[in-house]
Design a protein around this motif. Sequence first.
Motif, short mmCIF file in Angstrom:
data_model
loop_
_atom_site.label_atom_id
_atom_site.label_comp_id
_atom_site.label_asym_id
_atom_site.label_seq_id
_atom_site.Cartn_x
_atom_site.Cartn_y
_atom_site.Cartn_z
N LEU A 181 0.83 -1.21 0.00
CA LEU A 181 0.00 0.00 0.00
C LEU A 181 0.86 1.26 0.00
O LEU A 181 0.54 2.24 -0.67
CB LEU A 181 -0.95 -0.02 1.20
N TYR A 220 -0.05 5.39 -0.47
CA TYR A 220 -0.80 5.59 0.77
C TYR A 220 0.15 5.92 1.92
O TYR A 220 1.30 5.46 1.95
CB TYR A 220 -1.58 4.33 1.14
N ARG A 221 -0.34 6.68 2.89
CA ARG A 221 0.40 6.89 4.14
C ARG A 221 0.14 5.67 5.00
O ARG A 221 -1.02 5.36 5.34
CB ARG A 221 -0.08 8.16 4.85
N GLU A 256 -6.35 12.95 4.02
CA GLU A 256 -5.77 11.83 3.28
C GLU A 256 -6.04 10.52 4.00
O GLU A 256 -6.17 10.51 5.23
CB GLU A 256 -4.26 12.02 3.14
N PRO A 257 -6.08 9.41 3.26
CA PRO A 257 -6.23 8.11 3.91
C PRO A 257 -5.01 7.79 4.78
O PRO A 257 -3.89 8.21 4.46
CB PRO A 257 -6.34 7.12 2.75
N ALA A 278 -7.20 -1.29 -0.21
CA ALA A 278 -7.22 -0.05 -1.00
C ALA A 278 -8.66 0.40 -1.26
O ALA A 278 -8.96 1.60 -1.23
CB ALA A 278 -6.47 -0.25 -2.31
N ALA A 301 -9.79 2.16 1.76
CA ALA A 301 -9.10 3.43 1.99
C ALA A 301 -9.52 4.52 1.02
O ALA A 301 -9.45 5.70 1.34
CB ALA A 301 -7.58 3.21 1.90
N PRO A 352 -5.39 6.71 -3.32
CA PRO A 352 -4.21 7.25 -2.62
C PRO A 352 -4.01 8.71 -2.99
O PRO A 352 -4.36 9.14 -4.09
CB PRO A 352 -3.05 6.39 -3.14
#
Length: 159
Positions: free
Chosen positions: A21, A26-27, A64-65, A150, A153, A156
């Motif tokens: 991820l 993604y964070r 953000e996710p 994903a 979430a 990204p």
Amino acid sequence: MARILVTGMSGAGKSSALNALGARGYRVVDTDYGEWIEDVPGRERVWREEEMEALLRAHEQSGEPLIVAGTVRNQGRFYPRFDHVVLLTAPLPVLLDRVARRTDNGFGKGDGERARIAADTAEVEPLLRASASVVIDTREPLSAVVERLAALAGPPPHP
């Protein structure tokens, strides 16, 4: 902006999923290591609550996710701060085989650690399952596990 906690036993695939991820933009934060964890004598490992609060607060404002992985005694305190609590699971023989073969983490190589994984799978995983909003069997290919995470979430922020 989704905040997701990915939890599960050693060998379930938390770190592998986070790595994939993270590569997608993604964070991700693996709280099984570093400043996130505190070893409390006579108890199991716990999150350092001030650090977790700061992380979640910052991401509530970022839009953000955020995908956090870890399995600690006090994680339930933070469940209301996550949109999804995802349990990654696999049968004990699969978990033990994975920890025996992995090269990036030494936990699970010794007999005592393997016994702990077995005990945690019997005692802790049912509690995690009962509180999870999503359960993913990681005998599925890693790519399928990552796609499911994903989807939870959202896109990204930095593909």
